[in-house]
Design an enzyme around this catalytic site. Structure first.
Site, PDB file in Angstrom:
ATOM      1  N   CYS A   2      30.237  28.279  35.518  1.00  0.00           N
ATOM      2  CA  CYS A   2      29.612  27.825  36.755  1.00  0.00           C
ATOM      3  C   CYS A   2      30.626  26.975  37.501  1.00  0.00           C
ATOM      4  O   CYS A   2      31.674  26.654  36.962  1.00  0.00           O
ATOM      5  CB  CYS A   2      28.403  26.957  36.449  1.00  0.00           C
ATOM      6  SG  CYS A   2      27.253  27.689  35.281  1.00  0.00           S
ATOM      7  N   ARG A  27      33.118  31.248  40.727  1.00  0.00           N
ATOM      8  CA  ARG A  27      32.852  30.932  39.320  1.00  0.00           C
ATOM      9  C   ARG A  27      31.450  31.366  38.873  1.00  0.00           C
ATOM     10  O   ARG A  27      31.086  31.241  37.706  1.00  0.00           O
ATOM     11  CB  ARG A  27      32.996  29.431  39.084  1.00  0.00           C
ATOM     12  CG  ARG A  27      34.375  28.908  39.388  1.00  0.00           C
ATOM     13  CD  ARG A  27      34.465  27.454  39.037  1.00  0.00           C
ATOM     14  NE  ARG A  27      34.193  27.218  37.638  1.00  0.00           N
ATOM     15  CZ  ARG A  27      35.063  27.374  36.651  1.00  0.00           C
ATOM     16  NH1 ARG A  27      36.279  27.769  36.922  1.00  0.00           N
ATOM     17  NH2 ARG A  27      34.724  27.127  35.408  1.00  0.00           N
ATOM     18  N   TRP A  75      26.281  30.661  36.975  1.00  0.00           N
ATOM     19  CA  TRP A  75      26.354  32.004  36.393  1.00  0.00           C
ATOM     20  C   TRP A  75      25.584  31.884  35.091  1.00  0.00           C
ATOM     21  O   TRP A  75      26.017  31.232  34.153  1.00  0.00           O
ATOM     22  CB  TRP A  75      27.805  32.379  36.141  1.00  0.00           C
ATOM     23  CG  TRP A  75      28.005  33.796  35.697  1.00  0.00           C
ATOM     24  CD1 TRP A  75      28.017  34.908  36.484  1.00  0.00           C
ATOM     25  CD2 TRP A  75      28.251  34.246  34.369  1.00  0.00           C
ATOM     26  NE1 TRP A  75      28.250  36.016  35.708  1.00  0.00           N
ATOM     27  CE2 TRP A  75      28.401  35.647  34.410  1.00  0.00           C
ATOM     28  CE3 TRP A  75      28.350  33.613  33.132  1.00  0.00           C
ATOM     29  CZ2 TRP A  75      28.641  36.418  33.281  1.00  0.00           C
ATOM     30  CZ3 TRP A  75      28.595  34.390  32.004  1.00  0.00           C
ATOM     31  CH2 TRP A  75      28.738  35.779  32.090  1.00  0.00           C
ATOM     32  N   ASN A 101      28.708  22.921  33.258  1.00  0.00           N
ATOM     33  CA  ASN A 101      29.344  24.238  33.156  1.00  0.00           C
ATOM     34  C   ASN A 101      29.719  24.418  31.690  1.00  0.00           C
ATOM     35  O   ASN A 101      30.503  23.637  31.161  1.00  0.00           O
ATOM     36  CB  ASN A 101      30.588  24.258  34.057  1.00  0.00           C
ATOM     37  CG  ASN A 101      31.550  25.394  33.757  1.00  0.00           C
ATOM     38  OD1 ASN A 101      32.740  25.289  33.968  1.00  0.00           O
ATOM     39  ND2 ASN A 101      31.042  26.497  33.281  1.00  0.00           N
ATOM     40  N   GLY A 102      29.138  25.419  31.053  1.00  0.00           N
ATOM     41  CA  GLY A 102      29.445  25.638  29.632  1.00  0.00           C
ATOM     42  C   GLY A 102      28.195  26.026  28.868  1.00  0.00           C
ATOM     43  O   GLY A 102      27.194  26.433  29.464  1.00  0.00           O
ATOM     44  N   GLU A 488      43.124  50.698  35.049  1.00  0.00           N
ATOM     45  CA  GLU A 488      42.917  49.618  36.014  1.00  0.00           C
ATOM     46  C   GLU A 488      42.295  50.154  37.314  1.00  0.00           C
ATOM     47  O   GLU A 488      41.408  49.532  37.891  1.00  0.00           O
ATOM     48  CB  GLU A 488      44.258  48.912  36.277  1.00  0.00           C
ATOM     49  CG  GLU A 488      44.251  47.830  37.342  1.00  0.00           C
ATOM     50  CD  GLU A 488      43.315  46.663  37.067  1.00  0.00           C
ATOM     51  OE1 GLU A 488      42.768  46.553  35.962  1.00  0.00           O
ATOM     52  OE2 GLU A 488      43.097  45.858  37.993  1.00  0.00           O
ATOM     53  N   LYS A 492      38.723  48.922  38.815  1.00  0.00           N
ATOM     54  CA  LYS A 492      38.565  48.376  40.165  1.00  0.00           C
ATOM     55  C   LYS A 492      37.393  49.054  40.878  1.00  0.00           C
ATOM     56  O   LYS A 492      36.579  48.405  41.509  1.00  0.00           O
ATOM     57  CB  LYS A 492      39.831  48.564  41.013  1.00  0.00           C
ATOM     58  CG  LYS A 492      41.010  47.691  40.686  1.00  0.00           C
ATOM     59  CD  LYS A 492      40.904  46.256  41.142  1.00  0.00           C
ATOM     60  CE  LYS A 492      40.233  45.381  40.156  1.00  0.00           C
ATOM     61  NZ  LYS A 492      40.902  44.922  38.978  1.00  0.00           N
ATOM     62  N   GLU A 495      34.006  48.021  39.299  1.00  0.00           N
ATOM     63  CA  GLU A 495      33.665  46.614  39.529  1.00  0.00           C
ATOM     64  C   GLU A 495      33.045  46.384  40.901  1.00  0.00           C
ATOM     65  O   GLU A 495      32.096  45.634  41.024  1.00  0.00           O
ATOM     66  CB  GLU A 495      34.929  45.744  39.450  1.00  0.00           C
ATOM     67  CG  GLU A 495      35.392  45.422  38.063  1.00  0.00           C
ATOM     68  CD  GLU A 495      36.657  44.571  38.082  1.00  0.00           C
ATOM     69  OE1 GLU A 495      36.703  43.596  37.343  1.00  0.00           O
ATOM     70  OE2 GLU A 495      37.615  44.899  38.830  1.00  0.00           O
ATOM     71  N   HIS A 511      40.683  66.975  25.996  1.00  0.00           N
ATOM     72  CA  HIS A 511      39.861  66.684  24.814  1.00  0.00           C
ATOM     73  C   HIS A 511      38.504  66.098  25.189  1.00  0.00           C
ATOM     74  O   HIS A 511      37.895  65.399  24.400  1.00  0.00           O
ATOM     75  CB  HIS A 511      40.610  65.727  23.883  1.00  0.00           C
ATOM     76  CG  HIS A 511      41.885  66.305  23.370  1.00  0.00           C
ATOM     77  ND1 HIS A 511      41.929  67.385  22.511  1.00  0.00           N
ATOM     78  CD2 HIS A 511      43.176  65.980  23.633  1.00  0.00           C
ATOM     79  CE1 HIS A 511      43.187  67.693  22.251  1.00  0.00           C
ATOM     80  NE2 HIS A 511      43.956  66.853  22.930  1.00  0.00           N
ATOM     81  N   LYS A 610      34.513  35.497  38.157  1.00  0.00           N
ATOM     82  CA  LYS A 610      35.977  35.460  38.159  1.00  0.00           C
ATOM     83  C   LYS A 610      36.524  34.954  36.838  1.00  0.00           C
ATOM     84  O   LYS A 610      37.540  35.427  36.354  1.00  0.00           O
ATOM     85  CB  LYS A 610      36.432  34.548  39.305  1.00  0.00           C
ATOM     86  CG  LYS A 610      37.917  34.484  39.487  1.00  0.00           C
ATOM     87  CD  LYS A 610      38.416  35.755  40.113  1.00  0.00           C
ATOM     88  CE  LYS A 610      39.922  35.856  40.122  1.00  0.00           C
ATOM     89  NZ  LYS A 610      40.348  37.262  40.141  1.00  0.00           N
TER      90      LYS A 610
HETATM   91  C1  G6P Z   1      36.696  38.658  34.349  1.00  0.00           C
HETATM   92  C2  G6P Z   1      37.241  38.970  35.717  1.00  0.00           C
HETATM   93  C3  G6P Z   1      38.374  39.985  35.607  1.00  0.00           C
HETATM   94  C4  G6P Z   1      39.450  39.482  34.668  1.00  0.00           C
HETATM   95  C5  G6P Z   1      38.866  39.106  33.302  1.00  0.00           C
HETATM   96  C6  G6P Z   1      39.876  38.363  32.450  1.00  0.00           C
HETATM   97  O1  G6P Z   1      36.040  39.767  33.834  1.00  0.00           O
HETATM   98  O2  G6P Z   1      36.219  39.472  36.557  1.00  0.00           O
HETATM   99  O3  G6P Z   1      38.945  40.211  36.884  1.00  0.00           O
HETATM  100  O4  G6P Z   1      40.426  40.459  34.507  1.00  0.00           O
HETATM  101  O5  G6P Z   1      37.741  38.235  33.468  1.00  0.00           O
HETATM  102  O6  G6P Z   1      40.154  37.145  33.071  1.00  0.00           O
HETATM  103  P1  G6P Z   1      41.469  36.319  32.904  1.00  0.00           P
HETATM  104  O7  G6P Z   1      41.274  35.125  33.798  1.00  0.00           O
HETATM  105  O8  G6P Z   1      41.543  35.920  31.453  1.00  0.00           O
HETATM  106  O9  G6P Z   1      42.612  37.146  33.302  1.00  0.00           O
END
Ligand code: G6P
Length: 615
Positions: A2, A27, A75, A101-102, A488, A492, A495, A511, A610
Site C-alpha cells: 500500500c 503501490r 492493495w 503497509n504490510g 515479456e 505486457k 497485464e 509441440h 507495481k
Molecule cells: C510486479 C510488477 C511487475 C514486476 C514484478 C517484479 O508484478 O507489476 O512489473 O516485474 O512485480 O517486481 P520487481 O520490482 O521486483 O522488479
C-alpha cells in the site's frame, strides 16, 4: 502493499496528503482513506476505489481542517477492498488512528486475545488488530504512545510500515518499519511521512529512510527520535539529500506513464552505462564488481532470482553470462526458490534482480541465499530499497522512477546492467577476446540511438494494433536471446489489455501451440537476422501454411520475412546479445496501443501492483 502518507507541521495537512496519495497510487489502488485531526475530533473518510473517489467523498463528508493527518492507498491483503477494511483504522477508544503497509502474520492470535479482553473489531484487517494492541498496551502499562507502539510491535510477526497518532497528544506521530519502505521528509518545522519521497519532494529534499526494526517519534516543531524497536537503543538520524525532482515523477506530457517510460528508454539506457562504459579506453568500470572481483572469478555458478519482468531480464542474461563468461547460470522464480530447499554453495553468486527492490519473494530468496553463505549481488532500480540494502553488493539500473505498473524501462536497463557485468567478467576471465570486447562496447554505446530508431515505428505499430486489438489470444515466439523477449511481450499484453497471450520458444511451437493456429490467431515472431534466423523463418512458414496472422519483428532491410508475414516491424541491426534491447520496444508499444484502444487503465491495470511487498 500500500502507499502511506502523513504530515505534521504548520500547513493544512489534507492537500498534502491527497496529492501524496495520488503519487503513491502505483503501490495499490483498491481503496483509500484519510484521517485529519482538527483540534477536537479525528475526521475520518474511507472508501473503496481510487484516491479520486476518496477526494469526492471527502468533499461531502468531512471537514478537512487540521495540521496533522495520515492517508492511505490500499492493495488488499487481509479483507476484501471495501470502505470498512480501508485504512486509516481507529482504536476502540477512538483515540488512536493508524495507517499500515504490510502484513501482521500473527494477527489472528492477537485478535483472539484482544477479543477476550473486550475489544471489538469492525473490519477484517490485521491493521485494526495492531491499533488496538497498541491501545491495550498504552492502557495497561500506562505508557506514552511511542513506548506502546514499541511494546506492541515486539509482539508482532510480519512486515509493516506504520504511522500512528493519538488525538490526546496531537503533536506527535509515531512511525515504524520492518520490511516495507518508509521515508521521512524533513522540512522547516514540518515533517512528512511516506512510502517513498514522491509525496514530499516538492517541499523538501532532506529525507531519512528508516531501516528495518526502527521506529521514529516525530514531534511537531521539534525533532525526530529514532530508536531500535527490539532493544530501544537510540539511532542517530542519517539525513539524505535527495536528487530526484518532481518532473521525473510526473507524466511529462505523455498520456500515460507507461508511454513516457517507453520513450525514456534511450536516455535510461544511457544513464545506465554512464560512467561505467568507457569504450574509448575499452573499459567497463563498476564498483560493485571490481570490489568483489575475486568472488566473481571464483564463482562456480550464478543463480539469478527475480519475479515478473525482472525474471525475464534474468533469462536474457542467462544467455549473455553463459555465452560470454562460460559460468553456468540458473534462473529461478524467487517465490519457488525460497521454498524448495535449493542447493546453495558458498562459491555460488546469487544475483537478485528487482526494479522496486521491495519484492517480498525476491527479498526472502536473497535472505535464504545469504544464510547459506552465498554472495548476493543486487540489481535494483530504486536506490536505498530493501533488496539494495540487503545484498552484499550491487549495481543500480539508474532508470529513474518507473510509475506505470507494466515494467518497461526497468527491463531494458536491467538487461543493460547485466550485459555490462557479463562483459566485465568475461574480460577478467579471458573468455572474450579484446577485439570482441571492444566491439561489444562500441555496439552497446550505439543502443540508445538505435532504440530511438525503433521507437520511430510507433505510428505503424498503432496501425497494426488497431487490426489485432479484438483478438482473444496472441502467441509470441522467439529463439535464443529473444525467447525471453517473447515471454515479456506476452506478459505486457496480458497485464494491460487482459488479452490472453503466451510466449514460447519458436521451435517449441510444434509441440503444442501449433494446434491453436488458425486464421484468427495473431502470432508475433521475433526474427532478427542474428541468431537462428533461418530456423525462425521455417517456423514462420509453418504458421503461414496454417493461415496464422504473422507480425514479424525483423532487422532493418529484411526481405525474407516480409514476403511471408502479414506485417513487419523493423528494428536496427546490432550484436545478438543486444537484440533484446531493440526487439522489446515494438512489443511494449503494441501492448500499449492495444490497451489504450480497448480503453483499459494502462498505468494501473486491474489486480496488479507495481511493487509486490507480500508473498
Ligand atoms: C510486479 C510488477 C511487475 C514486476 C514484478 C517484479 O508484478 O507489476 O512489473 O516485474 O512485480 O517486481 P520487481 O520490482 O521486483 O522488479
Amino acid at each position: 502493499m500500500c502507499g502511506i502518507v502523513g504530515y505534521i507541521g504548520h500547513r493544512e495537512a489534507y492537500p498534502i496528503i491527497l496529492k501524496g496519495l495520488k503519487r503513491l497510487e502505483y503501490r495499490g489502488y483498491d481503496s483509500a482513506g484519510v484521517a485529519l485531526y482538527d483540534g477536537n475530533t479525528i475526521n475520518l473518510c474511507k472508501t473503496k476505489g481510487k484516491v479520486e473517489a476518496l477526494e469526492t467523498k471527502v468533499k461531502t463528508q468531512i471537514a478537512t481542517k487540521g495540521t496533522i493527518g495520515i492517508g492511505h492507498t490500499r492493495w488488499a491483503t487481509h479483507g476484501v477492498p471495501n470502505d470498512t477494511n480501508s485504512h486509516p483504522h481507529v482504536s476502540n477508544s477512538g483515540n488512536l488512528v493508524i495507517i499500515h503497509n504490510g502484513i501482521i502474520e500473527n494477527y489472528e492470535s492477537l485478535k483472539k486475545e484482544l477479543i477476550k479482553r473486550g475489544y471489538n473489531f469492525a473490519s477484517d484487517t490485521d491493521t485494526e488488530v495492531l491499533v488496538n494492541l497498541i491501545e491495550d498496551v498504552q492502557k495497561n502499562q500506562n505508557t506514552k504512545l511511542g513506548k506502546a507502539v514499541q511494546i506492541a510491535l515486539n509482539q508482532v510477526i510480519g512486515a509493516y510500515a506504520i504511522a500512528v497518532f493519538d488525538k490526546k497528544k496531537p503533536n506527535e506521530i509515531v512511525t515504524a518499519k520492518l520490511g516495507s519502505p518508509l521515508a521521512i521528509g524533513i522540512g522547516d518545522n514540518e515533517f512528512f511521512i511516506a512510502s517513498d519521497a514522491s509525496p514530499f519532494i516538492e517541499y523538501t529534499n532532506n529525507a531519512i529512510y528508516l531501516e528495518d526494526e526502527e521506529m521514529a517519534i516525530i514531534r511537531r516543531g521539534k525533532d525526530i527520535k529514532i530508536r531500535k524497536i527490539k532493544n530501544d537503543s537510540i539511532v542517530a538520524p542519517y539525513i539524505q539529500q535527495l536528487q530526484i525532482n518532481l518532473e521525473q515523477i510526473e507524466k511529462g506530457g505523455y498520456d500515460h506513464f507507461m508511454l513516457k517510460e517507453i520513450y525514456e528508454q534511450p536516455n535510461a539506457i544511457l544513464d545506465t552505462f554512464r560512467g561505467r562504459l568507457l569504450s574509448k579506453d575499452a573499459i567497463i568500470k563498476m564498483a560493485g564488481i571490481e570490489d568483489n572481483m575475486k568472488k566473481f572469478l571464483n564463482a562456480k555458478r550464478i543463480i539469478i532470482v527475480a519475479c515478473g519482468t525482472s525474471w525475464h531480464a534474468g533469462l536474457v542474461s542467462e544467455y549473455t553470462f553463459e555465452n560470454l563468461t562460460r559460468t553456468p547460470v540458473e534462473v529461478e522464480y524467487a517465490s519457488e526458490f525460497r521454498y524448495r530447499n535449493p542447493v546453495i554453495n558458498e562459491d555460488d553468486i546469487v544475483i537478485a534482480i528487482s526494479q522496486s527492490g521491495e519484492t517480498a519473494d525476491t527479498l526472502a530468496a536473497i535472505k535464504l541465499a545469504k544464510a547459506k553463505g552465498a554472495f548476493v549481488f543486487g540489481v535494483c532500480n530504486v536506490v536505498g530499497s530493501s533488496i539494495a540494502r540487503e545484498a552484499h553488493a550491487g549495481a543500480y539500473t539508474h532508470a529513474g522512477p518507473e510509475i506505470g505498473v507494466a515494467s518497461t524501462k526497468a527491463f531494458t536497463t536491467q538487461i543493460t546492467v547485466l550485459t555490462l557485468i557479463a562483459l566485465r567478467l568475461a574480460r577478467a576471465k579471458g573468455t572474450i577476446s579484446s577485439t570482441d570486447f571492444r566491439h561489444h562496447l562500441i555496439e552497446l554505446e550505439l543502443i540508445p540511438e538505435k532504440v530511438k530508431k525503433a521507437l520511430q515505428s510507433d505510428a505503424y505499430i498503432k496501425v497494426v494494433s488497431e487490426i489485432y486489438k479484438d483478438s482473444k489470444n496472441v502467441l509470441y515466439l522467439g529463439r535464443g536471446y529473444n525467447f525471453p523477449v517473447a515471454l515479456e511481450g506476452a506478459l505486457k499484453l496480458k497485464e494491460i489489455s487482459y488479452i490472453h497471450a503466451e510466449g514460447y520458444p519458436a521451435a517449441e511451437m510444434k509441440h503444442g501451440p501449433i494446434a491453436l493456429i488458425d486464421e484468427n490467431m495473431p502470432i508475433v515472431v521475433i526474427a532478427t537476422k542474428k541468431g537462428h534466423y533461418e530456423k525462425v523463418v521455417s517456423n514462420i512458414q509453418e504458421i503461414k501454411s496454417r493461415k496464422g496472422k504473422i507480425i514479424g519483428i525483423v532487422t532493418e532491410g529484411d526481405t525474407s520475412v516480409k514476403d511471408l508475414a502479414d506485417h513487419v516491424i523493423e528494428v536496427p541491426e546490432t550484436l545478438e546479445p543486444l537484440t533484446p534491447l531493440l526487439t522489446t520496444i515494438p512489443l511494449q508499444l503494441l501492448s500499449y496501443h492495444i490497451a489504450v484502444m480497448l480503453n483499459k487503465n494502462v498505468d494501473q491495470p486491474r489486480n496488479l501492483a507495481k511493487s509486490v511487498t507480500v508473498e
